[in-house]
Scaffold this active site. Structure first.
Site, PDB file in Angstrom:
ATOM      1  N   HIS A 376      34.747  40.443  71.012  1.00  0.00           N
ATOM      2  CA  HIS A 376      33.977  40.060  72.203  1.00  0.00           C
ATOM      3  C   HIS A 376      34.324  38.699  72.779  1.00  0.00           C
ATOM      4  O   HIS A 376      33.777  38.317  73.811  1.00  0.00           O
ATOM      5  CB  HIS A 376      32.479  40.081  71.893  1.00  0.00           C
ATOM      6  CG  HIS A 376      31.866  41.443  71.987  1.00  0.00           C
ATOM      7  ND1 HIS A 376      31.351  41.954  73.153  1.00  0.00           N
ATOM      8  CD2 HIS A 376      31.715  42.414  71.057  1.00  0.00           C
ATOM      9  CE1 HIS A 376      30.893  43.177  72.928  1.00  0.00           C
ATOM     10  NE2 HIS A 376      31.098  43.475  71.668  1.00  0.00           N
ATOM     11  N   LYS A 567      23.234  34.023  84.042  1.00  0.00           N
ATOM     12  CA  LYS A 567      23.910  34.366  82.788  1.00  0.00           C
ATOM     13  C   LYS A 567      23.598  33.241  81.807  1.00  0.00           C
ATOM     14  O   LYS A 567      22.989  32.237  82.186  1.00  0.00           O
ATOM     15  CB  LYS A 567      25.424  34.496  82.989  1.00  0.00           C
ATOM     16  CG  LYS A 567      26.074  33.312  83.709  1.00  0.00           C
ATOM     17  CD  LYS A 567      27.540  33.554  84.042  1.00  0.00           C
ATOM     18  CE  LYS A 567      27.733  34.495  85.207  1.00  0.00           C
ATOM     19  NZ  LYS A 567      28.463  35.714  84.844  1.00  0.00           N
ATOM     20  N   ARG A 568      24.013  33.392  80.545  1.00  0.00           N
ATOM     21  CA  ARG A 568      23.798  32.303  79.593  1.00  0.00           C
ATOM     22  C   ARG A 568      24.447  31.022  80.115  1.00  0.00           C
ATOM     23  O   ARG A 568      25.478  31.064  80.787  1.00  0.00           O
ATOM     24  CB  ARG A 568      24.375  32.664  78.218  1.00  0.00           C
ATOM     25  CG  ARG A 568      23.521  33.647  77.442  1.00  0.00           C
ATOM     26  CD  ARG A 568      22.151  33.105  77.096  1.00  0.00           C
ATOM     27  NE  ARG A 568      22.198  32.094  76.067  1.00  0.00           N
ATOM     28  CZ  ARG A 568      21.769  32.260  74.819  1.00  0.00           C
ATOM     29  NH1 ARG A 568      21.228  33.411  74.445  1.00  0.00           N
ATOM     30  NH2 ARG A 568      21.838  31.270  73.938  1.00  0.00           N
ATOM     31  N   LYS A 573      31.302  29.139  81.499  1.00  0.00           N
ATOM     32  CA  LYS A 573      30.808  29.926  82.642  1.00  0.00           C
ATOM     33  C   LYS A 573      30.679  29.071  83.908  1.00  0.00           C
ATOM     34  O   LYS A 573      30.448  29.575  84.988  1.00  0.00           O
ATOM     35  CB  LYS A 573      29.475  30.594  82.282  1.00  0.00           C
ATOM     36  CG  LYS A 573      29.615  31.660  81.193  1.00  0.00           C
ATOM     37  CD  LYS A 573      28.267  32.240  80.803  1.00  0.00           C
ATOM     38  CE  LYS A 573      28.343  33.202  79.621  1.00  0.00           C
ATOM     39  NZ  LYS A 573      28.871  34.547  79.987  1.00  0.00           N
ATOM     40  N   THR A 675      29.452  41.664  82.350  1.00  0.00           N
ATOM     41  CA  THR A 675      28.904  42.958  82.794  1.00  0.00           C
ATOM     42  C   THR A 675      27.938  42.731  83.959  1.00  0.00           C
ATOM     43  O   THR A 675      27.722  43.634  84.764  1.00  0.00           O
ATOM     44  CB  THR A 675      28.188  43.692  81.651  1.00  0.00           C
ATOM     45  OG1 THR A 675      27.334  42.784  80.960  1.00  0.00           O
ATOM     46  CG2 THR A 675      29.195  44.272  80.671  1.00  0.00           C
ATOM     47  N   LYS A 679      26.916  44.870  87.569  1.00  0.00           N
ATOM     48  CA  LYS A 679      25.549  45.183  88.009  1.00  0.00           C
ATOM     49  C   LYS A 679      25.336  44.731  89.450  1.00  0.00           C
ATOM     50  O   LYS A 679      24.753  45.451  90.268  1.00  0.00           O
ATOM     51  CB  LYS A 679      24.533  44.515  87.072  1.00  0.00           C
ATOM     52  CG  LYS A 679      24.549  45.117  85.675  1.00  0.00           C
ATOM     53  CD  LYS A 679      23.900  44.210  84.629  1.00  0.00           C
ATOM     54  CE  LYS A 679      24.265  44.701  83.240  1.00  0.00           C
ATOM     55  NZ  LYS A 679      23.909  43.740  82.177  1.00  0.00           N
TER      56      LYS A 679
END
Length: 807
Positions: A376, A567-568, A573, A675, A679
């Site tokens: 992952h 998101k986290r 990120k 992901t 969405k």
């Protein structure tokens, strides 16, 4: 004669939420009232909204039970190959609405609840999220369970029933504060305890060698109690099982050997054993090598493998003599969701060799054919490396088995590459530098017949970079399986308006086969359809605005672009890049208040791991910037910044359908897949993003001209790593970047504590692994294109998009 149906009535008849039969509604009302009376022991005079939720949940659950029993009976009779998905996380969210949709009961339940004088949405809001996951890895597990049930596969999810899930996030004075998530406080109507299948799990002890082989003795025992949750497929009568284990102390715990005479203390000490399933570790993409975490990882593995072998043996009960395990891999497939359940490999070997008395080579061949491993992440800080000393104490027999696996593995490499000591060091399961550790990814690769990344670019990085030595040895072992999402939760459930519109246009088959959505290409010039899609988006924005105004007491400009980054919180990120864009927009408005400006509502949300100092500072920076922007009268309704508190599955279901612009801006080569990106796209948002993770394949599918792609590619990042990344050069050469960074650094957003953000600016200048400044200019220019397009389609009403990106 009946009057002809109106368009609206015709539309209602095409419904992917089930048929409303009079008998159906009456039966549901009867079930509801029966549960209110007999299960909850309340009448309508004293029942609370939560009682009504539970009455409805039990009523809906009643409709699952027959299908659940029949599905399991069918598997018993036909003995198919079974898929076991092992994961330390299942980020399930709420269950009620998903169950109603998958059983085709939604419309009937809506009508029944309406006739009972109650509000369905109010009841749905009473349900606690099952937050047994951190982010993408846990939510992927949940989506897979839905998809496997919908495909009619004999699949089982196995994990831990954490008493406390991912913490609830409160934002206080701009800082994240964690609160315990006591999600089981009111009970969970969807689970069924199965104490009759309770199993022992062993820890500590020592290994005794004898003529019969090794024996693991003098262990401490913890019991694993299974709780089963039904997983319904979409409209196919299949109901699979997610089995989560809860830790229980045996009744003689601490009473036989220790604490003789101190009965009270012995009973109190039962908590020590039961702490194993107490709380989810709240780290995303970060390895914390704590003994309790290793206990959790072995707990789920040991209980699950006993269960799998019990089920395999039952299917063989007709045969005479001892059970043969030769057909085990034909009947059992075990998928390891990252390395967290990696101890399953030595545990299955222990059972085969020590308990079932198979010879080593036979056991190893069967084990390898049974396991497959999903990687992952490629971030080094996320890779699990357990200290040998800890394993030696907690799981001494498993350490021996790991050493023997490693011996055979390295013997094979020596034979192929004689004298290549560096290769042997690189490929060993045991790392020697800086204290002996077991590299769990290496264990998973060696012990599996298939290894996959979760997007094409990620799988290539694994093959050609991180695990290159292994892929050179066994190229066929390495595969790609790009992540997906379940369209039931992420379209039908969260965006019924869009789901119905699509069903009217192309039929209902797309719900089980998203490739059908290509039929919508034929409608791209259909003005009425495009207008309907646009209206659905606006309705969703209105609804979400009402939620924001209620929760955050802000006025939302409904004609503004909803620019969403959820998101986290993690440096890779790059929420900081988004933050720099907000500051840049703010500075432009202040510099020239009369200039035309395409209004935006920037919504950022996500949790930071409690121990991740930098991530928590990033949250504080975003909230501080928001405080300045939102209070400035010059800015007015042009720009608003909202930090979404406690982002979770049920909140994602609200924000995603209302989004205009989806932010997917990680440094190329760091986001394994993502992901959320999918969405948002499924719900009609446009994407601004780098060529990272699944963004790459999304761009291939929809055409790069239909996404806002910017920034360095993987090759550019690699080249910069060789050349060296010099943040100061960007800072000196880009005036707007310099201005924004100076404001952060100089205390413009923290006047009472001018030094507050020096950790952030110090990182950005001196050790930014994710090269925020390098992509700043490209990002700002790309955002200008976003605004131009938004203005074109909203102000002019022209819904035929010109290309998004010229890159």
């Amino acid at each position: 004669m009946a009057a002809p149906l109106t368009d609206l009535e015709k539309r209602k008849q095409i419904s992917i939420r089930g048929i409303v039969g009079v008998e159906n509604v009456a039966e549901l009302k009867k079930g509801f009232n029966r549960h209110l009376h007999f299960t909850l022991v309340k009448d309508r005079n004293i029942a609370t909204p939560r009682d009504y939720y539970f009455a409805l949940a039990h009523t809906v659950r009643d409709h699952l039970v027959g299908r659940w029993i029949r599905t399991q009976q069918f598997y018993y009779e036909t003995d198919p190959k079974r898929v076991y998905y092992l994961s330390l996380e299942f980020y399930m969210g709420r269950t009620l609405q998903n169950t109603m949709i998958n059983l085709g009961l939604q419309n009937a339940c809506d009508e029944a609840i309406y006739q009972l004088g109650l509000d369905m949405e109010d009841l749905e809001e009473m349900e606690e999220d099952a937050g047994l996951g951190n982010g993408g890895l846990g939510r992927l597990a949940a989506c897979f369970l839905d998809s496997m049930a919908t495909l009619g596969l004999a699949a089982y999810g196995y994990g831990i029933r954490y008493e406390y899930g991912i913490f609830n996030q409160k934002i206080k004075e701009g800082w994240q504060v964690e609160e315990a998530d006591d999600w089981l406080r009111h009970g969970n109507p969807w689970e069924k305890a199965r104490p009759e299948y309770m199993l022992p799990v062993h820890y500590y002890g020592r290994v005794e060698e004898s003529k019969e082989g090794a024996r693991w003795v003098d262990t401490q025992v913890v019991l694993a109690m299974p709780y089963d949750t039904p997983i319904p497929g979409y409209m196919n009568n299949t109901v699979n099982t997610m089995r989560l284990w809860s830790a229980r102390a045996p009744n003689d715990f601490n009473l036989k050997d220790f604490n003789v005479g101190d009965y009270i203390q012995a009973v109190l000490d039962r908590n020590l054993a039961e702490n194993i399933s107490r709380v989810l570790y709240p780290n995303d993409n970060f390895f914390e090598g704590k003994e309790l975490r290793l206990k959790q990882e072995y707990f789920v593995v040991a209980a699950t493998l006993q269960d799998i072998i019990r089920r395999f043996k039952i299917s063989k009960k007709g045969s005479s003599g001892p059970v043969s395990f030769d057909s085990f891999p034909e009947k059992v497939a075990i998928q390891l969701n990252d390395t967290h359940p990696a101890m399953a490999i030595p545990e299955l070997m222990r059972v085969f060799v020590d308990v079932e008395k198979l010879d080593w080579d036979t056991a190893w061949a069967i084990t390898k054919r049974t396991f497959a491993y999903t990687n992952h992440t490629v971030l080094p800080e996320a890779l699990e490396r357990w200290p040998v000393g800890l394993l030696e104490t907690l799981l001494p027999r498993h350490l021996q088995i790991i050493y023997r696996i490693n011996q055979g593995h390295l013997d094979g490499i020596r034979a192929l590459f004689p004298g290549d000591l560096d290769r042997i060091r690189r490929m060993s399961l045991i790392e020697e530098d800086g204290g002996k550790r077991v590299n769990m990814a290496h264990l998973c690769i060696v012990g599996s017949h298939a290894v996959n990344g979760v997007a094409e670019i990620h799988s290539n990085i694994i093959k050609n970079d991180v695990f290159r030595d292994f892929s050179e040895l066994e190229p066929d072992k390495f595969q790609n399986k790009t992540n997906g999402i379940t369209p039931r939760r992420w379209l039908l459930l969260c965006n019924p308006g869009l789901a119905e519109l699509i069903a009217e246009a192309i039929g209902e088959e797309y719900v089980k086969d998203l490739s059908q959505l290509q039929k919508l290409n034929e409608l791209v010039k259909d003005d009425a359809f495009i207008r309907d899609v646009s209206n659905v988006k606006q309705d969703n924005k209105v609804k979400f605005s009402q939620y924001l105004e209620k929760e955050y007491k802000v006025n939302i400009n409904l004609s503004s672009m909803f620019d969403v980054h959820v998101k986290r919180i993690h440096e890779y990120k790059r929420q900081l890049l988004n933050c720099l864009h907000i500051i840049t927009m703010y500075n432009r408005i202040k510099k020239n208040p009369k200039a035309p400006f395409v209004p935006r509502t920037v919504i950022i949300g996500g949790k930071a791991a409690p121990g991740y100092h930098m991530a928590k500072k990033i949250i504080k920076l975003i909230t501080a910037v928001g405080h300045v922007v939102n209070k400035d009268p010059v800015v007015g309704s042009k720009l608003k910044v909202i930090y979404l508190e406690n982002y979770r599955v049920s909140l994602a279901e609200k924000v995603i359908p209302a989004t205009d612009l989806s932010e997917q801006i990680s440094t190329a080569g760091t986001e394994a897949s993502g992901t959320g990106n999918m969405k948002f796209m499924l719900n009609g948002a446009l994407t601004i993003g780098t060529m990272d993770g699944a963004n790459v394949e999304m761009a291939e599918e929809v055409g790069e001209e239909n996404m806002f792609i910017f920034g360095m590619r993987v090759e550019d990042v690699a080249e910069m790593d060789v050349q060296g990344y010099d943040a100061v050069t960007y800072y000196n050469n880009i005036p707007e970047l310099k201005q924004a960074v100076d404001q952060i650094q100089g205390g413009f957003f923290s006047p009472k504590q001018p030094e507050l953000f020096k950790d952030i600016t110090n990182m950005l200048f001196n050790h930014d692994r994710f090269k925020v400044f390098a992509d700043y200019e490209g990002y700002i220019k790309c955002q200008e294109k976003v605004s131009q397009l938004y203005q074109l389609i909203t102000i002019s009403g022209n819904h035929h998009y010109p290309p998004c990106s010229s890159s």
